[in-house]
Scaffold this motif. Structure first.
Motif, short mmCIF file in Angstrom:
data_model
loop_
_atom_site.label_atom_id
_atom_site.label_comp_id
_atom_site.label_asym_id
_atom_site.label_seq_id
_atom_site.Cartn_x
_atom_site.Cartn_y
_atom_site.Cartn_z
N LEU A 1 -22.21 7.59 -32.86
CA LEU A 1 -21.49 8.45 -33.80
C LEU A 1 -21.84 9.92 -33.58
O LEU A 1 -21.09 10.80 -34.00
N LEU A 2 -22.96 10.16 -32.92
CA LEU A 2 -23.46 11.53 -32.76
C LEU A 2 -23.15 12.15 -31.42
O LEU A 2 -23.14 13.38 -31.29
N ALA A 3 -22.95 11.33 -30.39
CA ALA A 3 -22.80 11.86 -29.03
C ALA A 3 -21.85 10.98 -28.23
O ALA A 3 -21.77 9.77 -28.45
N ASP A 4 -21.17 11.60 -27.28
CA ASP A 4 -20.13 10.91 -26.51
C ASP A 4 -20.62 10.26 -25.22
O ASP A 4 -20.04 9.28 -24.78
N THR A 5 -21.64 10.81 -24.60
CA THR A 5 -22.08 10.30 -23.30
C THR A 5 -23.53 9.81 -23.40
O THR A 5 -24.27 10.19 -24.31
N ASP A 6 -23.92 8.99 -22.44
CA ASP A 6 -25.30 8.52 -22.41
C ASP A 6 -26.29 9.68 -22.27
O ASP A 6 -27.36 9.66 -22.88
N GLN A 7 -25.94 10.68 -21.49
CA GLN A 7 -26.83 11.83 -21.33
C GLN A 7 -27.01 12.56 -22.67
O GLN A 7 -28.12 13.00 -22.99
N GLU A 8 -25.95 12.70 -23.43
CA GLU A 8 -26.05 13.33 -24.75
C GLU A 8 -26.82 12.44 -25.72
O GLU A 8 -27.64 12.93 -26.50
N ARG A 9 -26.58 11.13 -25.67
CA ARG A 9 -27.28 10.20 -26.55
C ARG A 9 -28.78 10.22 -26.27
O ARG A 9 -29.60 10.10 -27.18
N ALA A 10 -29.14 10.35 -25.00
CA ALA A 10 -30.55 10.38 -24.61
C ALA A 10 -31.31 11.52 -25.27
O ALA A 10 -32.53 11.46 -25.43
N LEU A 11 -30.59 12.56 -25.69
CA LEU A 11 -31.23 13.70 -26.34
C LEU A 11 -31.84 13.34 -27.70
O LEU A 11 -32.66 14.09 -28.22
N ALA A 12 -31.46 12.20 -28.24
CA ALA A 12 -32.07 11.76 -29.51
C ALA A 12 -33.57 11.57 -29.33
O ALA A 12 -34.34 11.68 -30.30
N GLU B 1 -34.29 10.70 -18.54
CA GLU B 1 -33.71 9.94 -17.43
C GLU B 1 -33.08 8.68 -17.98
O GLU B 1 -33.78 7.85 -18.57
N VAL B 2 -31.79 8.53 -17.82
CA VAL B 2 -31.10 7.29 -18.20
C VAL B 2 -31.35 6.30 -17.07
O VAL B 2 -31.11 6.59 -15.90
N LEU B 3 -31.87 5.13 -17.43
CA LEU B 3 -32.31 4.15 -16.44
C LEU B 3 -31.44 2.90 -16.41
O LEU B 3 -30.94 2.45 -17.45
N ALA B 4 -31.31 2.32 -15.23
CA ALA B 4 -30.65 1.03 -15.06
C ALA B 4 -31.65 -0.11 -15.26
O ALA B 4 -31.25 -1.26 -15.47
N GLU B 5 -32.95 0.23 -15.23
CA GLU B 5 -34.00 -0.77 -15.37
C GLU B 5 -35.30 -0.05 -15.72
O GLU B 5 -35.55 1.05 -15.22
N VAL C 1 -39.52 -6.49 -17.65
CA VAL C 1 -38.44 -5.61 -17.20
C VAL C 1 -37.28 -5.72 -18.18
O VAL C 1 -36.93 -6.82 -18.61
N VAL C 2 -36.70 -4.56 -18.52
CA VAL C 2 -35.54 -4.53 -19.42
C VAL C 2 -34.43 -3.73 -18.77
O VAL C 2 -34.68 -2.81 -17.99
N ARG C 3 -33.20 -4.13 -19.08
CA ARG C 3 -32.01 -3.49 -18.51
C ARG C 3 -30.92 -3.40 -19.57
O ARG C 3 -30.79 -4.30 -20.40
N PRO C 4 -30.10 -2.35 -19.52
CA PRO C 4 -28.93 -2.33 -20.40
C PRO C 4 -28.12 -3.61 -20.19
O PRO C 4 -27.97 -4.09 -19.07
N GLY C 5 -27.66 -4.16 -21.30
CA GLY C 5 -26.93 -5.43 -21.27
C GLY C 5 -27.81 -6.61 -21.64
O GLY C 5 -27.30 -7.68 -21.97
N LEU D 1 -29.20 -4.58 -25.71
CA LEU D 1 -29.82 -3.33 -25.29
C LEU D 1 -28.73 -2.52 -24.60
O LEU D 1 -28.18 -2.95 -23.58
N ASP D 2 -28.39 -1.38 -25.16
CA ASP D 2 -27.27 -0.59 -24.65
C ASP D 2 -27.69 0.56 -23.74
O ASP D 2 -26.93 0.96 -22.86
N LEU D 3 -28.87 1.11 -23.96
CA LEU D 3 -29.28 2.29 -23.22
C LEU D 3 -30.80 2.31 -23.13
O LEU D 3 -31.49 2.02 -24.10
N VAL D 4 -31.30 2.66 -21.93
CA VAL D 4 -32.74 2.79 -21.70
C VAL D 4 -32.98 4.20 -21.17
O VAL D 4 -32.33 4.63 -20.21
N VAL D 5 -33.92 4.91 -21.80
CA VAL D 5 -34.20 6.30 -21.44
C VAL D 5 -35.70 6.50 -21.25
O VAL D 5 -36.50 6.07 -22.09
#
Length: 183
Positions: free
Chosen positions: A86-97, A39-43, A173-177, A26-30
């Motif tokens: 491949l579409l976005a450079d940052t987590d904030q940009e990726r979250a826009l998906a 909101e990009v979340l740590a948990e 509960v889920v977390r990146p990583g 799991l790489d990113l949670v939004v």
């Protein structure tokens, strides 16, 4: 964001196909708390009734979808982290998906047919639903025509490069990583 070209995406198809089939990450949670908010979340907590707790998925469902229970087919959306990178450079940009969970796992129809279950972290379990997840107008506006055509192409649909819809069958509960395992 710099929009990618069809040639860029096609040249990365082998990389996309090489996602792990059995155990990934799991790489990113939004969380999407409101329209156009991310909101990009740590948990996060995944719940059988509420999906990703604090997300607005239920308020966006139509009355008819709620009455028939179809809203549960899109309780949680999952996208390939390889594709979104491949579409976005940052987590904030990726979250826009617009998805909630971004995983490095083979999401293809062959590996995860409808009804398949995926464990996320120590406790959470998702079930893949039949509801298609395709690149829409918002995806087009954010990532461009080439990206939208690529995820909606026959290969993109087979690999589920735009992602998949799922329901929570066991919360946790889920977390990146965290590990993401095909069951």
């Amino acid at each position: 964001m710099t929009l990618v070209t069809t040639a860029d995406l096609e040249s990365r198809l082998a990389h996309l196909r090489a996602a792990p089939a059995d155990v990934g990450t799991l790489d990113l949670v939004v969380r999407r708390p409101g329209r156009l908010q991310r909101e990009v979340l740590a948990e996060a907590l995944l719940d059988e009734a509420d999906g990703l707790v604090g997300d607005d998925w239920l308020s966006r469902a139509t009355r008819r979808a709620r009455e028939t229970g179809r809203h549960l087919d899109a309780q949680v959306t999952v996208m390939s982290s390889r594709m979104v990178r491949l579409l976005a450079d940052t987590d904030q940009e990726r979250a826009l998906a617009g998805d909630q969970l971004y995983v490095d796992l083979d999401l293809s129809v062959t590996v995860l047919p409808t009804g398949s279950r995926v464990a996320v972290g120590d406790d959470a379990v998702l079930e893949v639903t039949a509801k298609p997840h395709r690149g829409c107008r918002k995806f087009l506006d954010r990532f461009g025509e080439a990206a939208t055509a690529f995820v909606n192409s026959p290969a993109g649909v087979e690999l589920r490069l735009r992602g998949l819809n799922a329901r929570v069958v066991h919360g946790g509960v889920v977390r990146p990583g965290d590990a993401v395992r095909r069951l």
